[in-house]
Design a protein around this motif. Structure first.
Motif, mmCIF file in Angstrom:
data_model
loop_
_atom_site.group_PDB
_atom_site.id
_atom_site.type_symbol
_atom_site.label_atom_id
_atom_site.label_comp_id
_atom_site.label_asym_id
_atom_site.label_seq_id
_atom_site.Cartn_x
_atom_site.Cartn_y
_atom_site.Cartn_z
ATOM 1 N N VAL A 152 29.699 38.439 42.624
ATOM 2 C CA VAL A 152 30.892 37.998 43.336
ATOM 3 C C VAL A 152 31.879 37.310 42.397
ATOM 4 C CG1 VAL A 152 31.743 36.486 45.160
ATOM 5 C CG2 VAL A 152 29.648 37.789 45.516
ATOM 6 N N SER A 153 31.409 36.349 41.596
ATOM 7 C CA SER A 153 32.308 35.587 40.727
ATOM 8 C C SER A 153 32.952 36.472 39.670
ATOM 9 C CB SER A 153 31.550 34.433 40.066
ATOM 10 O OG SER A 153 31.097 33.510 41.031
ATOM 11 N N HIS A 176 33.367 39.721 39.762
ATOM 12 C CA HIS A 176 34.274 40.652 40.441
ATOM 13 C C HIS A 176 35.586 39.954 40.811
ATOM 14 C CE1 HIS A 176 34.642 43.987 43.756
ATOM 15 N NE2 HIS A 176 35.643 43.987 42.908
ATOM 16 N N PHE A 177 35.494 38.716 41.264
ATOM 17 C CA PHE A 177 36.690 37.961 41.633
ATOM 18 C C PHE A 177 37.614 37.775 40.430
ATOM 19 C CE2 PHE A 177 38.912 33.896 41.977
ATOM 20 C CZ PHE A 177 39.588 34.055 43.171
ATOM 21 N N ARG A 187 41.401 39.253 39.930
ATOM 22 C CA ARG A 187 42.473 38.276 39.791
ATOM 23 C C ARG A 187 43.360 38.556 38.570
ATOM 24 N NH1 ARG A 187 43.309 33.185 41.676
ATOM 25 N NH2 ARG A 187 42.684 34.152 43.641
ATOM 26 N N ARG A 241 37.670 36.058 47.729
ATOM 27 C CA ARG A 241 36.251 35.773 47.483
ATOM 28 C C ARG A 241 35.379 36.191 48.662
ATOM 29 N NH1 ARG A 241 34.204 32.735 43.439
ATOM 30 N NH2 ARG A 241 36.270 31.882 42.969
ATOM 31 N N ASN A 242 35.834 35.933 49.883
ATOM 32 C CA ASN A 242 35.061 36.346 51.057
ATOM 33 C C ASN A 242 35.020 37.868 51.194
ATOM 34 O OD1 ASN A 242 34.441 33.724 51.843
ATOM 35 N ND2 ASN A 242 36.298 33.531 53.084
ATOM 36 N N ILE A 267 35.177 40.019 48.713
ATOM 37 C CA ILE A 267 34.277 40.520 47.662
ATOM 38 C C ILE A 267 32.829 40.239 48.034
ATOM 39 C CG2 ILE A 267 33.598 40.205 45.265
ATOM 40 C CD1 ILE A 267 36.572 39.657 44.661
ATOM 41 N N ARG A 268 32.584 39.060 48.594
ATOM 42 C CA ARG A 268 31.217 38.737 49.007
ATOM 43 C C ARG A 268 30.727 39.734 50.061
ATOM 44 N NH1 ARG A 268 32.193 33.933 50.255
ATOM 45 N NH2 ARG A 268 31.614 32.974 48.270
ATOM 46 N N TYR A 288 34.439 28.154 35.866
ATOM 47 C CA TYR A 288 34.600 28.542 37.267
ATOM 48 C C TYR A 288 36.045 28.927 37.544
ATOM 49 C CZ TYR A 288 34.910 28.185 42.324
ATOM 50 O OH TYR A 288 35.145 28.452 43.649
ATOM 51 N N THR A 289 36.215 29.968 38.333
ATOM 52 C CA THR A 289 37.550 30.465 38.657
ATOM 53 C C THR A 289 37.971 29.974 40.030
ATOM 54 O OG1 THR A 289 37.018 32.462 37.421
ATOM 55 C CG2 THR A 289 38.976 32.519 38.798
ATOM 56 N N ASP A 316 40.214 29.577 43.531
ATOM 57 C CA ASP A 316 40.758 30.611 44.420
ATOM 58 C C ASP A 316 42.238 30.429 44.725
ATOM 59 O OD1 ASP A 316 40.800 32.802 45.973
ATOM 60 O OD2 ASP A 316 39.497 32.054 47.542
#
Length: 268
Positions: free
Chosen positions: A98-99, A101-102, A106, A115-116, A118-119, A248-249, A251
């Motif tokens: 998930v992270s 891919h986000f 981006r 994020r939701n 992609i999750r 950490y990225t 949102d």
């Protein structure tokens, strides 16, 4: 066969179609009027670029980042085109988490609630689901007698024992140990062992091994690859793993700029 320019023009048309839900905001921006306080774009300082697409404004104009990273394209979360973009990036980048891919998405698109989305996409991906599935533990039958009865003194085992004995003598000889120690000292190598059967002590390198295994399992599955195919896949996985962010990225933070282990070339 389509040309690069034709593909780019089709891509812009699709993105413009997806942005029709921002029509009211686009009209206000065109007339140089402030956006309504209830608009979901008001905090993103949106701009209209030369191709007519709405992009995030932000405060990164003076950075040396690519234009798509500084001003990602705004997309709604409920449009089919948005879903297709996420699915394309998921398969193209070898089924990342998930992270990761986000962060990949981006770099070019600012998707509301990305994020939701992609999750949900990763959760419903068949390949990812199969790799998350726990191995079933079947009740094991008794071992066959041939495996627990002393017997099968084959010549191949005798030869293997002789080869192992010779190897053991070489490794235990003082001359070999002296040459090995001198070679390691010359190369500046120092062994540092972790406890056996404890990969969690490995830290960074064990985490990287896990990341590589994740992509290998999801892409290869039970397929048998040739040496050239495996080398090509390992090179692709290396590019994906080395493109992960180092932190950490967020949102919603407009001041965020991606920091990577190394850069990968991308083209539209």
């Amino acid at each position: 066969m389509l040309t690069f320019e034709e593909i780019q023009a089709a891509r812009v048309l699709c993105l413009q179609e997806a942005q029709k839900c921002f029509m009211e905001d686009r009209k206000l921006l065109t007339e140089n009027k402030p956006l309504h306080s209830r608009s979901q774009l008001v905090k993103l300082s949106p701009i209209i670029c030369k191709d007519g697409l709405l992009r995030v404004g932000g405060r990164l104009d003076n950075s040396q980042l690519p234009a798509d990273v500084k001003h990602p394209i705004l997309l709604p979360k409920s449009n089919r085109i948005t879903r297709m973009i996420l699915e394309h990036e998921h398969t193209t980048n070898l089924y990342p988490g998930v992270s990761a891919h986000f962060v990949i998405v981006r770099q070019r698109y600012w998707i509301f609630g990305a994020r939701n989305l992609i999750r949900n996409l990763v959760h419903n991906c068949i390949k990812c689901f199969r790799q998350r599935k726990l191995t079933e533990h079947q009740f094991m039958a008794d071992l066959p007698g041939i495996r627990i009865t002393e017997a099968d003194n084959g010549t191949n085992f005798v030869g293997a024992k002789r080869a192992l004995d010779e190897m053991q003598q070489l490794l235990s000889s003082q001359e070999h140990q002296r040459n090995l120690a001198q070679s390691l000292a010359n190369d500046g190598i120092k062994w540092s062992f972790i406890p056996p059967h404890s990969p969690h002590w490995g830290g960074k390198w064990e985490s990287s091994v896990r990341s590589v295994k994740l992509h290998l399992r999801r892409v290869v599955g039970k397929t048998v690859l040739t040496c050239e195919e495996m080398q090509t896949l390992i090179a692709q996985i290396s590019a994906v793993v080395n493109s992960r962010p180092l932190c950490y990225t967020p949102d919603t933070d407009l001041t965020w700029a991606p920091i990577y282990n190394c850069s990968r070339g991308r083209s539209d």
